[in-house]
Design a protein around this motif. Structure first.
Motif, PDB file in Angstrom:
ATOM      1  N   SER A   1       8.603   1.668  -5.307  1.00 13.30           N
ATOM      2  CA  SER A   1       7.900   2.194  -6.478  1.00 13.30           C
ATOM      3  C   SER A   1       8.566   3.456  -7.025  1.00 13.30           C
ATOM      4  O   SER A   1       8.420   3.774  -8.193  1.00 13.30           O
ATOM      5  CB  SER A   1       6.429   2.473  -6.151  1.00 13.30           C
ATOM      6  N   LEU A   2       9.331   4.169  -6.198  1.00 15.67           N
ATOM      7  CA  LEU A   2       9.884   5.441  -6.665  1.00 15.67           C
ATOM      8  C   LEU A   2      11.363   5.363  -7.019  1.00 15.67           C
ATOM      9  O   LEU A   2      11.934   6.328  -7.524  1.00 15.67           O
ATOM     10  CB  LEU A   2       9.685   6.534  -5.603  1.00 15.67           C
ATOM     11  N   TYR A   3      12.035   4.245  -6.726  1.00 23.05           N
ATOM     12  CA  TYR A   3      13.432   4.193  -7.136  1.00 23.05           C
ATOM     13  C   TYR A   3      13.797   2.846  -7.772  1.00 23.05           C
ATOM     14  O   TYR A   3      14.215   2.805  -8.925  1.00 23.05           O
ATOM     15  CB  TYR A   3      14.353   4.488  -5.948  1.00 23.05           C
ATOM     16  N   TYR A   4      13.650   1.775  -7.047  1.00 22.05           N
ATOM     17  CA  TYR A   4      14.051   0.479  -7.600  1.00 22.05           C
ATOM     18  C   TYR A   4      13.066  -0.578  -7.175  1.00 22.05           C
ATOM     19  O   TYR A   4      12.899  -0.781  -5.978  1.00 22.05           O
ATOM     20  CB  TYR A   4      15.457   0.117  -7.123  1.00 22.05           C
ATOM     21  N   PRO A   5      12.388  -1.237  -8.068  1.00 23.48           N
ATOM     22  CA  PRO A   5      12.415  -1.146  -9.521  1.00 23.48           C
ATOM     23  C   PRO A   5      11.895   0.155 -10.118  1.00 23.48           C
ATOM     24  O   PRO A   5      12.136   0.406 -11.304  1.00 23.48           O
ATOM     25  CB  PRO A   5      11.528  -2.307  -9.970  1.00 23.48           C
ATOM     26  N   GLY A   6      11.162   0.977  -9.367  1.00 24.49           N
ATOM     27  CA  GLY A   6      10.867   2.308  -9.873  1.00 24.49           C
ATOM     28  C   GLY A   6       9.605   2.455 -10.683  1.00 24.49           C
ATOM     29  O   GLY A   6       9.465   3.384 -11.467  1.00 24.49           O
ATOM     30  N   SER A   7       8.656   1.547 -10.514  1.00 23.47           N
ATOM     31  CA  SER A   7       7.351   1.759 -11.137  1.00 23.47           C
ATOM     32  C   SER A   7       6.332   1.026 -10.290  1.00 23.47           C
ATOM     33  O   SER A   7       6.695   0.198  -9.457  1.00 23.47           O
ATOM     34  CB  SER A   7       7.335   1.209 -12.558  1.00 23.47           C
ATOM     35  N   TRP A   8       5.067   1.345 -10.496  1.00 25.75           N
ATOM     36  CA  TRP A   8       4.034   0.672  -9.706  1.00 25.75           C
ATOM     37  C   TRP A   8       3.427  -0.460 -10.519  1.00 25.75           C
ATOM     38  O   TRP A   8       2.863  -0.246 -11.590  1.00 25.75           O
ATOM     39  CB  TRP A   8       2.959   1.671  -9.284  1.00 25.75           C
TER      40      TRP A   8
ATOM     41  N   PHE B   1       0.839  -1.202   0.000  1.00 28.72           N
ATOM     42  CA  PHE B   1       0.000   0.000   0.000  1.00 28.72           C
ATOM     43  C   PHE B   1       0.873   1.251   0.000  1.00 28.72           C
ATOM     44  O   PHE B   1       0.564   2.239  -0.671  1.00 28.72           O
ATOM     45  CB  PHE B   1      -0.936  -0.004   1.212  1.00 28.72           C
ATOM     46  N   GLY B   2       1.981   1.213   0.751  1.00 31.06           N
ATOM     47  CA  GLY B   2       2.909   2.350   0.762  1.00 31.06           C
ATOM     48  C   GLY B   2       3.477   2.611  -0.620  1.00 31.06           C
ATOM     49  O   GLY B   2       3.567   3.763  -1.065  1.00 31.06           O
ATOM     50  N   ALA B   3       3.837   1.540  -1.323  1.00 34.83           N
ATOM     51  CA  ALA B   3       4.388   1.687  -2.672  1.00 34.83           C
ATOM     52  C   ALA B   3       3.381   2.371  -3.585  1.00 34.83           C
ATOM     53  O   ALA B   3       3.715   3.294  -4.339  1.00 34.83           O
ATOM     54  CB  ALA B   3       4.770   0.316  -3.224  1.00 34.83           C
ATOM     55  N   MET B   4       2.122   1.934  -3.491  1.00 39.51           N
ATOM     56  CA  MET B   4       1.089   2.510  -4.346  1.00 39.51           C
ATOM     57  C   MET B   4       0.847   3.972  -3.991  1.00 39.51           C
ATOM     58  O   MET B   4       0.809   4.836  -4.868  1.00 39.51           O
ATOM     59  CB  MET B   4      -0.205   1.689  -4.180  1.00 39.51           C
ATOM     60  N   THR B   5       0.712   4.267  -2.691  1.00 43.22           N
ATOM     61  CA  THR B   5       0.442   5.644  -2.265  1.00 43.22           C
ATOM     62  C   THR B   5       1.552   6.578  -2.733  1.00 43.22           C
ATOM     63  O   THR B   5       1.295   7.665  -3.271  1.00 43.22           O
ATOM     64  CB  THR B   5       0.369   5.708  -0.728  1.00 43.22           C
TER      65      THR B   5
ATOM     66  N   MET C   1       0.764  12.646  -9.024  1.00 40.46           N
ATOM     67  CA  MET C   1      -0.182  13.765  -8.985  1.00 40.46           C
ATOM     68  C   MET C   1       0.489  15.085  -8.623  1.00 40.46           C
ATOM     69  O   MET C   1       0.121  16.127  -9.138  1.00 40.46           O
ATOM     70  CB  MET C   1      -1.319  13.448  -8.010  1.00 40.46           C
ATOM     71  N   THR C   2       1.491  15.059  -7.721  1.00 39.49           N
ATOM     72  CA  THR C   2       2.117  16.311  -7.293  1.00 39.49           C
ATOM     73  C   THR C   2       3.433  16.582  -8.008  1.00 39.49           C
ATOM     74  O   THR C   2       3.931  17.703  -7.976  1.00 39.49           O
ATOM     75  CB  THR C   2       2.411  16.284  -5.781  1.00 39.49           C
ATOM     76  N   GLY C   3       4.015  15.556  -8.599  1.00 40.17           N
ATOM     77  CA  GLY C   3       5.303  15.745  -9.255  1.00 40.17           C
ATOM     78  C   GLY C   3       6.472  15.717  -8.299  1.00 40.17           C
ATOM     79  O   GLY C   3       7.610  15.918  -8.705  1.00 40.17           O
ATOM     80  N   SER C   4       6.209  15.506  -7.021  1.00 38.11           N
ATOM     81  CA  SER C   4       7.310  15.480  -6.061  1.00 38.11           C
ATOM     82  C   SER C   4       7.448  14.103  -5.433  1.00 38.11           C
ATOM     83  O   SER C   4       6.535  13.629  -4.768  1.00 38.11           O
ATOM     84  CB  SER C   4       7.062  16.512  -4.957  1.00 38.11           C
ATOM     85  N   PRO C   5       8.591  13.438  -5.630  1.00 40.79           N
ATOM     86  CA  PRO C   5       8.764  12.126  -5.011  1.00 40.79           C
ATOM     87  C   PRO C   5       8.805  12.202  -3.488  1.00 40.79           C
ATOM     88  O   PRO C   5       8.413  11.258  -2.807  1.00 40.79           O
ATOM     89  CB  PRO C   5      10.095  11.637  -5.581  1.00 40.79           C
ATOM     90  N   TRP C   6       9.267  13.338  -2.963  1.00 38.05           N
ATOM     91  CA  TRP C   6       9.372  13.441  -1.500  1.00 38.05           C
ATOM     92  C   TRP C   6       7.998  13.519  -0.856  1.00 38.05           C
ATOM     93  O   TRP C   6       7.769  12.980   0.221  1.00 38.05           O
ATOM     94  CB  TRP C   6      10.224  14.636  -1.097  1.00 38.05           C
ATOM     95  N   LEU C   7       7.068  14.201  -1.552  1.00 36.97           N
ATOM     96  CA  LEU C   7       5.691  14.214  -1.039  1.00 36.97           C
ATOM     97  C   LEU C   7       5.112  12.804  -1.083  1.00 36.97           C
ATOM     98  O   LEU C   7       4.383  12.390  -0.173  1.00 36.97           O
ATOM     99  CB  LEU C   7       4.820  15.161  -1.872  1.00 36.97           C
ATOM    100  N   GLY C   8       5.464  12.071  -2.133  1.00 35.53           N
ATOM    101  CA  GLY C   8       5.015  10.685  -2.237  1.00 35.53           C
ATOM    102  C   GLY C   8       5.518   9.866  -1.067  1.00 35.53           C
ATOM    103  O   GLY C   8       4.779   9.085  -0.460  1.00 35.53           O
ATOM    104  N   LEU C   9       6.796  10.079  -0.743  1.00 33.11           N
ATOM    105  CA  LEU C   9       7.409   9.372   0.374  1.00 33.11           C
ATOM    106  C   LEU C   9       6.667   9.670   1.676  1.00 33.11           C
ATOM    107  O   LEU C   9       6.360   8.786   2.473  1.00 33.11           O
ATOM    108  CB  LEU C   9       8.871   9.804   0.489  1.00 33.11           C
TER     109      LEU C   9
ATOM    110  N   TYR D   1       3.640   6.249  -5.167  1.00 29.69           N
ATOM    111  CA  TYR D   1       3.653   6.426  -6.607  1.00 29.69           C
ATOM    112  C   TYR D   1       2.522   7.348  -7.047  1.00 29.69           C
ATOM    113  O   TYR D   1       2.724   8.270  -7.833  1.00 29.69           O
ATOM    114  CB  TYR D   1       3.527   5.064  -7.290  1.00 29.69           C
ATOM    115  N   ALA D   2       1.338   7.104  -6.492  1.00 33.84           N
ATOM    116  CA  ALA D   2       0.176   7.906  -6.881  1.00 33.84           C
ATOM    117  C   ALA D   2       0.385   9.373  -6.526  1.00 33.84           C
ATOM    118  O   ALA D   2       0.153  10.268  -7.350  1.00 33.84           O
ATOM    119  CB  ALA D   2      -1.077   7.363  -6.196  1.00 33.84           C
ATOM    120  N   VAL D   3       0.868   9.638  -5.314  1.00 34.97           N
ATOM    121  CA  VAL D   3       1.054  11.029  -4.890  1.00 34.97           C
ATOM    122  C   VAL D   3       2.168  11.679  -5.702  1.00 34.97           C
ATOM    123  O   VAL D   3       2.075  12.846  -6.101  1.00 34.97           O
ATOM    124  CB  VAL D   3       1.339  11.100  -3.376  1.00 34.97           C
ATOM    125  N   ALA D   4       3.217  10.909  -6.003  1.00 34.73           N
ATOM    126  CA  ALA D   4       4.309  11.467  -6.799  1.00 34.73           C
ATOM    127  C   ALA D   4       3.826  11.803  -8.208  1.00 34.73           C
ATOM    128  O   ALA D   4       4.210  12.832  -8.778  1.00 34.73           O
ATOM    129  CB  ALA D   4       5.474  10.487  -6.847  1.00 34.73           C
TER     130      ALA D   4
END
Lengths: 386, 304
Positions: free
Chosen positions: B209-216, B52-56, B63-71, B58-61
């Motif tokens: 989801s945001l670095y390795y493998p880097g996709s959802w 669920f964390g991986a999905m959240t 929508m907002t364009g910021s990986p840190w917000l996704g984190l 990725y989705a937030v990143a």
């Protein structure tokens, strides 16, 4: 002498006088029915809320689910077909659970049972169909039995947590299957989807006459009935129930807990392996990645919902098979992701596990408490017993 | 230097790089689980939290364009799962396996629209700039989260021994009665510990989801949440041990891809199973029917 007679007769008389024994009988058994049913209803209500929150109509969803899983002869047959492997996968959870073990890696036994059966079917080709199918069944049973039996042995002799081991071994089993169907056992003709060589038509298991459901359903139901007899009517089952309640007590009584645990887990894994064999012989026609379709995981939910009672597994597997079967229709009709069914299953599972806390909490289900209450209210009845 | 010139040296190098890349989610999940287990509870539902964390994230990143917000969102989601798990576990006889299925189910449900779009990656720091060899550069391209994880391991190791919170956590984990005698509420402490454990598992998922493998994708987690539980036992509930064990597991996980990179394709799937086999072997080697493990919290249980 007269004293002894009267003291023995008082509780019986009380029971007979105040409450019919039939009512007690019902009350004692009602708990195992009422609490899971209530949990089921609460789970579905929560799921309705969830569906409403994402902007769809819960009523339409349940209507679609009914139509997709239970509403017509066609959909009932579809649900029954899906219930067949679930029956066996659920036994893989329920049997060890009676010994107090939480084994949730049945998927691995299904996958390996399927591969072993497919390999056997190809190796023995040429022999009469009856023997080949029997040998495939034995191969599936053996592969699954060894796999989950090892989990039980590690649990008992090395005190390794069986929940984690069984899941790890499920991952290993899937890797092993991928290795085998893409390497040594691969049919060179299977290009897009690596598979073992297809079974000859004669060695495939057909449908039950008059139905579009394969014989695996009958095998699953027989396995459930045999498991119930094993647990409830044999001394091994009795020993298992004691060991499941308290391992120390069982050991003190001289029960061989080790062989009991290994035997039960091996049988459980054997049933899951048989599910894999049936998938190969009745559905796929060869072993390939489709064997890891998640029946092992849905089986966990079926077993918990049935409270690890093999007879209760039969209706619950049909219910979950129907929910599974309706997934496609829900996706098409309501424009919801195919994971919708997974959300419902997850919610049901959470509510079911949560409901564990309510067992033994309601006085209505416990006639012993009724009587004690009455005795407290009417001390004069106690006088004769002192 | 040509890529083929380093030959078989590519395997250990790729494994080192892979160990750093693959180990990061293990570090976060196992540190979180170490906190939870130190409080006396095993959270078996972390796998669902991770997915669920991986999905959240990725989705937030996306929508907002910021990986840190996704984190951050993943950590918050993980916290919610952890708190829910903690709350549900305080009832008698209830355990958290269900959250494994529930978390994955919810993640697949909400994650469907995010399989296509691509999200910005978390930044990596190139430590291999001194070398001309592309493999060395690739191996030493270290993600910021790996460094944060390493620092967190050291901090937790220190904090378990030297802070008031660390002491409270250990007391609750070793004896509920002693904790009550000190005026602490074990349930509350466990609730907080499970919540923090969930948040860290969410961060581990965000890394996936945001670095390795880097996709959802729906197959994003391959049991990391589950292996972390075994890893914590192997590490004897010591955060520094968790870090080392995570590197070891990461190295095992990198074995298959590393061999493939130098052209060994035979038995690829068996190498892929290496981390699971390693976990299993370690569990068998470290368990014993006759004694409890050194350093194990006295109250450790899955139904607490």
């Amino acid at each position: 002498m007269a004293d002894i007679v009267s003291s023995a007769s008082v509780p019986v008389m009380l029971g007979a006088k105040c409450y019919p024994t039939a009512l007690e009988w019902i009350a004692r058994r009602a708990e195992a029915l009422v609490i899971p049913l209530a949990a089921l209803i609460v789970g579905m209500a929560l799921f309705s809320l969830f569906i409403a929150l994402v902007g769809k109509s819960p009523a339409q969803l349940y209507e679609t689910m009914w139509r997709g899983g239970f509403g017509s002869w066609f959909s009932v047959q579809n649900s029954l077909s899906r219930a067949a492997p679930l029956l066996l996968a659920a036994l893989c959870v329920a049997l060890p659970a009676r010994l107090g073990l939480v084994v949730i890696g049945g998927e691995g036994a299904i996958v390996l049972g399927g591969v072993a059966a497919a390999a056997m079917g190809v190796a023995a080709s040429g022999a009469p169909a009856f023997f080949v199918i029997l040998a495939m069944g034995v191969a599936g049973l053996a592969a699954g039995g060894i796999w989950i039996g090892a989990v039980g042995a590690l649990r008992h002799y090395r005190a390794v947590n069986e929940t984690i081991t069984s899941l790890l071994m499920a991952y290993i089993a899937i890797a092993l299957m991928n290795h085998l169907v893409e390497g040594p056992l691969r049919d060179p003709a299977s290009l897009n989807k690596p598979s073992t060589e297809p079974l000859a038509e004669a060695y495939r298991i057909g449908n039950i006459p008059g139905m579009d459901v394969h014989w695996g359903l009958v095998v699953g139901i027989i396995a459930c009935i045999l498991s119930w007899l094993l647990i409830e009517k044999t001394r091994w089952g009795f020993a298992a129930r004691i060991a499941g309640g308290n391992v120390r007590a069982a050991q003190v009584q001289g029960l061989a807990v080790g062989p009991l645990i290994v035997g039960f887990t091996a049988l459980a894994g054997g049933f899951a392996g048989l599910a894999g064999m049936l998938e190969v012989a009745a559905v796929q026609g060869s072993a390939n990645a489709s064997l890891a379709a998640g029946y092992g995981y849905t089986g966990i939910l079926v077993a918990f919902l049935a409270r690890h009672n093999p007879l209760a597994i039969i209706p619950v597997a049909f219910l979950l098979g129907g929910i599974d079967a309706s997934g496609g229709l829900i996706q098409r009709r309501m424009d919801l992701p195919d994971a919708t069914v997974l959300v419902l299953q997850g919610m049901l599972f959470v509510v079911i596990l949560f409901s564990e806390t309510f067992y033994g909490r309601f006085k209505a289900f416990n006639p012993d408490l009724w009587q004690r209450g009455d005795l407290l209210k009417r001390p004069d009845l106690l006088k004769g017993t002192a | 230097m040509d890529a083929t010139e380093i030959g078989l040296w590519g395997v250990p190098l790729a494994m080192l790089g892979g160990a750093i890349r693959v180990s990061t989610p293990f570090i976060f999940v196992s540190l979180g689980e170490a906190i939870t287990e130190r409080s006396g509870r095993i959270n078996l539902g972390l796998e669902g939290t991770l997915v669920f964390g991986a999905m959240t994230a990725y989705a937030v990143a996306v929508m907002t364009g910021s990986p840190w917000l996704g984190l951050l969102a993943a950590a918050a989601a993980g916290l919610c799962f952890g708190l829910f798990h903690g709350w549900i576990c305080r009832f008698r006889g209830v355990n958290g396996i269900a959250l494994m299925l529930f978390g994955s189910g919810l993640a697949f449900f909400f994650g469907k629209p995010f399989i296509q779009p691509s999200a910005p990656d978390l930044p990596a720091i190139p430590f291999g700039g001194w070398s001309d060899v592309p493999q060395v550069q690739a191996a030493l391209n270290v993600n910021a989260l790996f460094l944060i994880g390493a620092a967190l391991a050291v901090f937790l190791w220190w904090a378990f021994r030297n802070t008031r919170a660390g002491l409270i956590l250990r007391v609750v984990g070793d004896s509920s009665d002693a904790a009550r005698a000190m005026g602490l509420n074990p349930n509350t402490v466990r609730l907080i510990a499970t919540g923090i454990g969930g948040a860290l598992a969410g961060i581990g998922g965000a890394y996936l989801s945001l670095y390795y493998p880097g996709s959802w994708t729906e197959g994003i987690s391959s049991g990391q949440g589950l292996m972390a539980v075994a890893l914590v036992i192997f590490a004897r509930w010591n955060p520094l041990g968790c870090f080392a064990a995570a590197l070891l597991f990461g190295g095992a996980g990198a074995l298959g891809p590393a061999l493939q990179s130098v052209g060994v394709t035979q038995g690829y799937y068996l190498f892929y199973a290496a981390p699971y086999i390693l976990t299993l072997v370690i569990m068998i080697a470290t368990s014993s029917p006759s004694r409890s493990l050194a350093g194990a919290p006295g109250e450790l249980s899955i139904t607490k």
